[in-house]
Design an enzyme around this catalytic site. Structure first.
Site, short mmCIF file in Angstrom:
data_model
loop_
_atom_site.label_atom_id
_atom_site.label_comp_id
_atom_site.label_asym_id
_atom_site.label_seq_id
_atom_site.Cartn_x
_atom_site.Cartn_y
_atom_site.Cartn_z
N PHE A 131 15.95 -2.69 -15.44
CA PHE A 131 15.17 -3.85 -15.01
C PHE A 131 13.70 -3.43 -14.88
CE2 PHE A 131 13.02 -6.64 -12.07
CZ PHE A 131 13.43 -7.90 -12.47
N ASP A 182 9.53 3.95 -14.43
CA ASP A 182 9.36 2.75 -13.61
C ASP A 182 9.90 3.07 -12.21
OD1 ASP A 182 9.50 0.37 -12.28
OD2 ASP A 182 10.36 -0.77 -13.95
N LYS A 192 6.06 -2.65 -5.31
CA LYS A 192 6.85 -2.94 -4.12
C LYS A 192 6.28 -2.39 -2.81
CE LYS A 192 10.92 -4.78 -6.15
NZ LYS A 192 11.54 -4.46 -7.42
#
Ligand code: PLP
Length: 402
Positions: A148, A233, A262
């Site tokens: 993702f 990532d 995040k």
């Protein structure tokens, strides 16, 4: 008082509990599956709803709340900076941005001395893809199945889940997917047309699957051999989540591009992509962002980095993660297929759909996340107490053995 729709004229504290849900239901885009909870306040790993009910937060802002809610250092940094300067595009230099760039690159793997600042994870990934294609003058980008990377068109092209991708085809050309943790399959895909390989160190949305050292180091080696760039990532795994500041430290990795977001700024929207020495010089105009590198987010991020260090949150995540995973593995339930994780990034794969179990947890005052249909994912703030984690484990024990 003007006669707008009545709810709008009320200050938010006075909006009646029912009407919050009604307003959102009427006016939200519809892209989110909502839970029947109205969260209005938070402190540390505790959240409160509009009825005053208290919850232990294992959603952790989906990974954005590593520092916990309303951390006083973040509140102070935002308040102070808000009084000085909130917005300042990158056409000017800025004191807080300079400080952050210097701090962030000093914490990154050696050789990563440049960074591009964004406002979200998907933008960090998007920038990494553009920089990889620009730098290598190649097109092919290889990603992993179950990976993702975000939901804008470029990042979505690397994301695996068909539910996210299919309605939006055609996506960006020259993206390929290979199985995760399978070095042989990756080796057949990487060639001298490959601009980049993009991988998570622990697959988050894909079900909490940690990558192996052999695989991740192998991927790095393949990239070097073929002149391709390795993009890691770490949007979800970064900033202490897995027990290290960056998860790449578990495997001694030296990526060429490192995507972060995040928890980079204590819950304030921000992202970054760090650039290694193998990324060529970038030229003015090829990319940019209006809000990227704004002093408000930069101040929050500086405060967050400071807290991660002074409160030794990565170490805390390692210790508490071991404790939690042990507790969960000791639950005897025929429902549990596997407990996986690294630090405080934990997945419990069960032999049933998770939705009713998440509901049962909420009733017991614990908020958790699903990933896929059968994995309960826990991303508690790293400031969570051992007592709170014990309550989480016993709530899980109850709902999974009932
Ligand atoms: C959440 C996430 C993203 C996307 O971040 P947004 O801020 O939601 O755009 C990208 N990659 C990974 C690994 C993520 O977990």
């Amino acid at each position: 008082m003007k006669q707008y729709a009545k709810d709008y004229t009320l200050p938010s504290e006075q909006v009646k509990p029912m009407s919050i849900k009604t307003i959102e239901t009427q006016h939200t885009s519809g892209v989110y599956a909502k839970r029947d909870l109205t969260i209005v306040r938070g402190a540390g790993a505790t959240l409160w709803d509009d009825q005053g009910r208290e919850f232990i937060d294992c959603v952790g802002g989906q990974g954005a709340a590593n520092l916990g809610h309303t951390h006083p250092a973040i509140v102070a940094a935002l308040t102070e900076q808000a009084n000085k300067l909130i917005t300042c595009p990158e056409m000017f230099y800025n004191d807080r941005r300079a400080e952050l760039l210097s701090r962030l690159t000093s914490l990154a793997p050696k050789g990563m001395q440049r960074a591009f600042l964004t406002n979200s994870g998907t933008e960090a990934v998007e920038a990494a893809f553009k920089f990889a294609r620009f730098s290598t003058q190649r097109r092919k980008i290889i990603a992993a199945m179950r990976g993702f990377h975000g939901r804008t068109m470029g990042a979505l092209s690397a994301t695996w889940n068909k539910k996210y991708r299919q309605p939006f085809a055609p996506l960006v050309p020259d993206f390929e997917h290979v199985p995760y943790n399978n070095l042989g399959k990756l080796a057949t895909a990487v060639d001298n047309q490959t601009a980049a390989v993009v991988l998570e160190v622990v697959q988050g949305e894909g079900g909490v699957h940690p990558g192996t050292t052999e695989y991740l180091q192998g991927a790095q080696k393949l990239c070097r051999e073929h002149g391709a760039l390795l993009i890691l990532d770490e949007v979800q795994t970064g900033f202490g989540r897995t027990g290290k500041l960056f998860a790449l430290e578990h495997h001694g990795l030296r990526p060429d591009l490192l995507c972060l977001a995040k928890s980079i700024a204590g819950g304030v929207p921000m992202g970054a992509v760090l650039l290694g020495e193998r990324v060529n010089e970038l030229t003015p105009g090829i990319h940019g962002s209006t809000f990227g590198g704004n002093p408000l987010a930069a101040s929050a991020s500086l405060a967050a980095l400071e807290v991660l260090e002074t409160e030794t949150l990565p170490q805390r995540a390692a210790q508490l993660g071991d404790y939690l995973i042990n507790e969960l593995r000791s639950i005897e339930s025929p429902l549990i297929r596997e407990v996986r994780g690294l630090g405080l990034m934990v997945g419990i794969e069960i032999k049933a759909k998770v939705a009713p179990y998440l509901k049962a947890l909420t009733k017991r005052g614990v908020l958790a996340l699903p990933t896929g249909l059968t994995v309960i994912r826990l991303l508690p703030p790293l400031v969570i107490t051992r007592e709170q984690l014990a309550s989480v484990a016993s709530a899980l024990q109850e709902v999974l053995t009932e």
